[in-house]
Write an enzyme that holds these catalytic residues in place. Structure first.
Site, PDB file in Angstrom:
ATOM      1  N   ARG A  88      35.475  44.233  33.840  1.00 60.20           N
ATOM      2  CA  ARG A  88      35.413  43.281  34.965  1.00 60.20           C
ATOM      3  C   ARG A  88      33.965  42.875  35.259  1.00 60.20           C
ATOM      4  O   ARG A  88      33.534  42.799  36.411  1.00 60.20           O
ATOM      5  CB  ARG A  88      36.024  43.876  36.243  1.00 60.20           C
ATOM      6  CG  ARG A  88      37.459  44.255  36.142  1.00 60.20           C
ATOM      7  CD  ARG A  88      38.371  43.045  35.896  1.00 60.20           C
ATOM      8  NE  ARG A  88      39.741  43.482  35.880  1.00 60.20           N
ATOM      9  CZ  ARG A  88      40.343  43.981  34.799  1.00 60.20           C
ATOM     10  NH1 ARG A  88      39.699  44.050  33.650  1.00 60.20           N
ATOM     11  NH2 ARG A  88      41.597  44.364  34.857  1.00 60.20           N
TER      12      ARG A  88
ATOM     13  N   SER B 180      43.201  42.731  42.983  1.00 60.80           N
ATOM     14  CA  SER B 180      42.506  44.001  43.271  1.00 60.80           C
ATOM     15  C   SER B 180      41.168  43.721  43.934  1.00 60.80           C
ATOM     16  O   SER B 180      40.349  42.977  43.395  1.00 60.80           O
ATOM     17  CB  SER B 180      42.255  44.778  41.983  1.00 60.80           C
ATOM     18  OG  SER B 180      43.474  45.176  41.441  1.00 60.80           O
TER      19      SER B 180
ATOM     20  N   GLU C 196      35.540  44.163  43.281  1.00 57.94           N
ATOM     21  CA  GLU C 196      35.783  43.265  42.149  1.00 57.94           C
ATOM     22  C   GLU C 196      35.618  41.814  42.630  1.00 57.94           C
ATOM     23  O   GLU C 196      35.220  40.927  41.890  1.00 57.94           O
ATOM     24  CB  GLU C 196      37.214  43.502  41.645  1.00 57.94           C
ATOM     25  CG  GLU C 196      37.555  42.723  40.414  1.00 57.94           C
ATOM     26  CD  GLU C 196      38.915  43.093  39.840  1.00 57.94           C
ATOM     27  OE1 GLU C 196      39.256  44.287  39.772  1.00 57.94           O
ATOM     28  OE2 GLU C 196      39.637  42.160  39.469  1.00 57.94           O
TER      29      GLU C 196
END
Ligand SMILES: Cc1cc2nc3c(=O)[nH]c(=O)nc-3n(C[C@H](O)[C@H](O)[C@H](O)COP(=O)(O)OP(=O)(O)OC[C@H]3O[C@@H](n4cnc5c(N)ncnc54)[C@H](O)[C@@H]3O)c2cc1C
Length: 337
Positions: free
Chosen positions: A163, A236, A333
């Site tokens: 990520r 998320s 994130e």
């Protein structure tokens, strides 16, 4: 200017948390000419600017007193002689996945139904169900927003990680990705490692396997994650932490049930952020109109007219409880503005 400069714009329909933050200015850019004019405007008005795709990984903590530049570059070219696909950054990611399957190009099916634009996919190296964007990446073109020139980036220059990429760190706010180049498979190469996908195999050895995976991924995602169209969220909110083996063993002693996953670095383990946040009771927490999704403790939601700060503070509370309990610092994130 041929594009439409909007003033005092309610950003709620430009990002998936749907909070009502206001941008002083907003422009949708279709090409480099639009982009140059937008940058000229920001310089002249002496305001900061930020690049936005579909806003599905962005939280506006407050109003933005600058220029939001929404990327709308369109176009998909399948260069079959080189076996590559050139895709403009304003295309929708899920539509691209559907297009590739319709062209008998395989590989992206595990990444179906991830919201957002093509241009944002390399920024956090999107991933799901055992597959990452970088697995199909050849190169990308990005516009250097200061030097006003196009630059080509290859795999190593993008510095993809979990990520993560150069564009989420040193390159953040300095480049606008205009186009990506992908190399996909001409035969299905199914990735079925995730338990949710185990029963996706049609069992007849045919090419339908990729389509089956696509359908299964869509079905599972629709069940597990809230639809941002009805409940504001950005997927998320936190990344899975990557910690040293020593720290992992120490936490495991106290919490033997903590799930851990090997990483490319043998000295590091990835641990489940969902498990950590579940442990501190995240699903029961709320802050004004912000809450945690009932079925997924990593998904913060705009349940009842929350503003960006409500969501941010809820995230901070969860972070500090996880730190107090496990000594692990969660990182977001989501891009916080
Ligand atoms: C329900 C839901 C599920 C999700 N599931 C997943 C998942 O499984 N896996 C996953 O990885 N992500 C997931 N996400 C997060 C999100 O979908 C991805 O990060 C997506 O790539 C964001 O695209 P966007 O266009 O909406 O980005 P935005 O939120 O608009 O932008 C994100 C960042 O990228 C930058 N950016 C955007 N476009 C460009 C560009 N052209 N050039 C340079 N910088 C740019 C922005 O400045 C910002 O910093 C999910 C989100 C939601 C709402």
């Amino acid at each position: 200017m041929k594009f439409n400069l909007q003033k005092k714009v309610d950003l709620s329909r430009f990002h998936t948390f749907g909070t009502r933050q206001i941008a002083k200015y907003l422009i949708q850019v279709n090409d480099l000419e639009d982009l140059d004019s937008a940058l000229d405007f920001a310089l002249k008005a002496e305001v900061p600017f930020l690049i936005l795709g579909e806003g599905s990984n962005t939280l506006f903590k407050s109003d933005f007193s600058g220029l939001v530049i929404v990327v709308k570059f369109q176009g998909i070219v399948h260069d079959s002689s080189r076996g590559v696909l050139q895709v403009s950054s304003g295309e929708n990611w899920h539509r691209l996945v559907k297009y590739t399957l319709s062209q008998s190009l395989y590989g992206l099916e595990n990444l179906a139904l991830i919201p957002g634009s093509v241009g944002a996919a390399p920024v956090q190296n999107i991933g799901a169900y055992g597959v990452e964007f970088k697995d199909f990446f050849c190169s990308l073109s990005a516009y250097d927003l200061e030097k006003r020139q196009l630059i080509e980036f290859d795999q190593s220059e993008c510095q993809f990680g979990y990520r993560d990429s150069f564009f989420k760190r040193e390159g953040l706010g300095k480049f606008l990705i205009t186009k990506i180049c992908l190399k996909l498979y001409e035969e299905p190469r199914p990735v079925l490692d995730y338990p949710d996908l185990n029963d996706a195999d049609p069992g007849d050895g045919s090419n339908n396997i990729s389509l089956e995976i696509y359908k299964k991924v869509c079905e599972v995602r629709r069940k597990k994650l809230p639809d941002p169209g009805t409940l504001g969220n950005a997927g998320s909110y936190f990344k899975n932490p990557i910690i040293s083996l020593t720290d992992f063993s120490a936490i495991k002693k106290k919490h033997p049930e903590l799930p851990g996953f090997k990483t490319e670095n043998p000295e590091k383990m990835k641990i489940s952020a969902a498990w950590l946040t579940d442990f501190v009771g995240a699903k029961r927490k709320r802050n004004a109109g912000a809450a945690v999704y009932k079925d997924h403790s990593l998904v913060l939601v705009n349940e009842d007219n929350a503003n960006g700060l409500d969501i941010y503070l809820l995230g901070q509370e969860i972070k500090s409880e996880v730190y107090n309990e496990f000594g692990v610092r969660l990182s977001e994130e989501v891009q916080i503005i």
